[in-house]
Motif scaffolding. Structure first.
Motif, PDB file in Angstrom:
ATOM      1  N   ILE A   1       0.841  -1.206   0.000  1.00  0.00           N
ATOM      2  CA  ILE A   1       0.000   0.000   0.000  1.00  0.00           C
ATOM      3  C   ILE A   1       0.873   1.251   0.000  1.00  0.00           C
ATOM      4  O   ILE A   1       0.611   2.205  -0.736  1.00  0.00           O
ATOM      5  CB  ILE A   1      -0.968  -0.017   1.212  1.00  0.00           C
ATOM      6  N   LEU A   2       1.935   1.246   0.802  1.00  0.00           N
ATOM      7  CA  LEU A   2       2.847   2.400   0.847  1.00  0.00           C
ATOM      8  C   LEU A   2       3.545   2.609  -0.500  1.00  0.00           C
ATOM      9  O   LEU A   2       3.714   3.752  -0.945  1.00  0.00           O
ATOM     10  CB  LEU A   2       3.869   2.236   1.973  1.00  0.00           C
ATOM     11  N   TYR A   3       3.934   1.531  -1.169  1.00  0.00           N
ATOM     12  CA  TYR A   3       4.528   1.651  -2.497  1.00  0.00           C
ATOM     13  C   TYR A   3       3.538   2.276  -3.475  1.00  0.00           C
ATOM     14  O   TYR A   3       3.886   3.154  -4.269  1.00  0.00           O
ATOM     15  CB  TYR A   3       4.988   0.293  -3.025  1.00  0.00           C
ATOM     16  N   ALA A   4       2.293   1.817  -3.419  1.00  0.00           N
ATOM     17  CA  ALA A   4       1.264   2.350  -4.313  1.00  0.00           C
ATOM     18  C   ALA A   4       1.024   3.833  -4.027  1.00  0.00           C
ATOM     19  O   ALA A   4       0.933   4.650  -4.955  1.00  0.00           O
ATOM     20  CB  ALA A   4      -0.031   1.557  -4.161  1.00  0.00           C
TER      21      ALA A   4
ATOM     22  N   ILE B   1       1.593   7.034  -6.552  1.00  0.00           N
ATOM     23  CA  ILE B   1       0.523   7.996  -6.840  1.00  0.00           C
ATOM     24  C   ILE B   1       0.977   9.416  -6.514  1.00  0.00           C
ATOM     25  O   ILE B   1       0.807  10.333  -7.329  1.00  0.00           O
ATOM     26  CB  ILE B   1      -0.761   7.621  -6.080  1.00  0.00           C
ATOM     27  N   VAL B   2       1.577   9.610  -5.355  1.00  0.00           N
ATOM     28  CA  VAL B   2       2.055  10.937  -4.957  1.00  0.00           C
ATOM     29  C   VAL B   2       3.133  11.417  -5.923  1.00  0.00           C
ATOM     30  O   VAL B   2       3.143  12.585  -6.333  1.00  0.00           O
ATOM     31  CB  VAL B   2       2.564  10.923  -3.494  1.00  0.00           C
ATOM     32  N   SER B   3       4.021  10.524  -6.317  1.00  0.00           N
ATOM     33  CA  SER B   3       5.064  10.904  -7.281  1.00  0.00           C
ATOM     34  C   SER B   3       4.463  11.325  -8.609  1.00  0.00           C
ATOM     35  O   SER B   3       4.884  12.322  -9.207  1.00  0.00           O
ATOM     36  CB  SER B   3       6.031   9.742  -7.500  1.00  0.00           C
TER      37      SER B   3
ATOM     38  N   VAL C   1       1.423  12.520  -9.146  1.00  0.00           N
ATOM     39  CA  VAL C   1       0.746  13.809  -8.943  1.00  0.00           C
ATOM     40  C   VAL C   1       1.763  14.945  -8.928  1.00  0.00           C
ATOM     41  O   VAL C   1       1.552  15.999  -9.538  1.00  0.00           O
ATOM     42  CB  VAL C   1      -0.094  13.791  -7.648  1.00  0.00           C
ATOM     43  N   MET C   2       2.877  14.739  -8.257  1.00  0.00           N
ATOM     44  CA  MET C   2       3.922  15.765  -8.200  1.00  0.00           C
ATOM     45  C   MET C   2       4.510  16.029  -9.584  1.00  0.00           C
ATOM     46  O   MET C   2       4.772  17.181  -9.944  1.00  0.00           O
ATOM     47  CB  MET C   2       5.030  15.363  -7.224  1.00  0.00           C
ATOM     48  N   LEU C   3       4.717  14.984 -10.379  1.00  0.00           N
ATOM     49  CA  LEU C   3       5.242  15.161 -11.732  1.00  0.00           C
ATOM     50  C   LEU C   3       4.279  15.951 -12.605  1.00  0.00           C
ATOM     51  O   LEU C   3       4.686  16.846 -13.350  1.00  0.00           O
ATOM     52  CB  LEU C   3       5.534  13.799 -12.376  1.00  0.00           C
ATOM     53  N   VAL C   4       2.993  15.635 -12.514  1.00  0.00           N
ATOM     54  CA  VAL C   4       1.983  16.368 -13.286  1.00  0.00           C
ATOM     55  C   VAL C   4       1.952  17.828 -12.853  1.00  0.00           C
ATOM     56  O   VAL C   4       1.925  18.734 -13.684  1.00  0.00           O
ATOM     57  CB  VAL C   4       0.592  15.712 -13.141  1.00  0.00           C
ATOM     58  N   TRP C   5       1.991  18.069 -11.559  1.00  0.00           N
ATOM     59  CA  TRP C   5       1.984  19.442 -11.041  1.00  0.00           C
ATOM     60  C   TRP C   5       3.214  20.205 -11.533  1.00  0.00           C
ATOM     61  O   TRP C   5       3.110  21.349 -11.982  1.00  0.00           O
ATOM     62  CB  TRP C   5       1.949  19.431  -9.510  1.00  0.00           C
ATOM     63  N   MET C   6       4.376  19.567 -11.451  1.00  0.00           N
ATOM     64  CA  MET C   6       5.605  20.224 -11.892  1.00  0.00           C
ATOM     65  C   MET C   6       5.571  20.499 -13.396  1.00  0.00           C
ATOM     66  O   MET C   6       6.009  21.564 -13.846  1.00  0.00           O
ATOM     67  CB  MET C   6       6.833  19.382 -11.536  1.00  0.00           C
ATOM     68  N   ALA C   7       5.047  19.573 -14.171  1.00  0.00           N
ATOM     69  CA  ALA C   7       4.960  19.776 -15.625  1.00  0.00           C
ATOM     70  C   ALA C   7       4.056  20.969 -15.933  1.00  0.00           C
ATOM     71  O   ALA C   7       4.386  21.800 -16.784  1.00  0.00           O
ATOM     72  CB  ALA C   7       4.440  18.514 -16.302  1.00  0.00           C
ATOM     73  N   ASN C   8       2.928  21.078 -15.240  1.00  0.00           N
ATOM     74  CA  ASN C   8       2.031  22.219 -15.433  1.00  0.00           C
ATOM     75  C   ASN C   8       2.698  23.519 -15.007  1.00  0.00           C
ATOM     76  O   ASN C   8       2.554  24.545 -15.668  1.00  0.00           O
ATOM     77  CB  ASN C   8       0.723  22.023 -14.662  1.00  0.00           C
ATOM     78  N   TRP C   9       3.411  23.483 -13.910  1.00  0.00           N
ATOM     79  CA  TRP C   9       4.105  24.667 -13.396  1.00  0.00           C
ATOM     80  C   TRP C   9       5.151  25.148 -14.406  1.00  0.00           C
ATOM     81  O   TRP C   9       5.219  26.332 -14.742  1.00  0.00           O
ATOM     82  CB  TRP C   9       4.735  24.324 -12.050  1.00  0.00           C
TER      83      TRP C   9
END
Length: 129
Positions: free
Chosen positions: A15-18, A22-24, A26-34
């Motif tokens: 569960i922690l790996y999953a 997911i968090v990684s 989301v962070m990549l998508v956010w950074m790409a948009n930024w």
């Protein structure tokens, strides 16, 4: 009992790996948009600088500087609509009617939606060849 604890810990680890994945993501998508927004704002600032300088040259009747400014932009970006429009206006002001006409016709290909507002009013001022 120990086997059950180990199985539970393995499930928690999965569960922690999953969650980490997911968090990684989301962070990549956010950074790409930024980064995309930063690039878009930079391009907009550059375009505004180009337009402001062109407008300054036009208003001060520095048509040679305006033409040079536009030709530099067109050398890098041959389909640059604003550079084509300002160059056409500079040519119109300096009496180069045939060059102005060619540029306005080129602009019509680049920006058909500009026909009524940015092209026809100037073409109407040109003498018929």
């Amino acid at each position: 009992m120990e086997i059950e604890i180990l199985q539970t810990l393995q499930e928690i680890r999965g569960i922690l790996y999953a969650l980490t994945a997911i968090v990684s993501l989301v962070m990549l998508v956010w950074m790409a948009n930024w980064i995309s927004n930063i690039i878009a704002n930079f391009k907009k600032a550059l375009e505004n600088d180009f337009i402001n300088r062109a407008d300054k040259y036009y208003k001060s009747a520095e048509f040679d500087k305006l033409a040079e400014h536009c030709q530099e932009k067109l050398a890098k970006y041959p389909n640059h609509s604003n550079a084509t429009w300002w160059l056409a206006r500079a040519k119109l002001e300096t009496g180069s009617s045939s060059e102005a006409r060619k540029l306005f016709k080129r602009l019509l290909e680049l920006e058909p939606n500009w026909k009524e507002t940015h092209i026809e009013p100037y073409l109407d001022k040109l003498p018929i060849d």
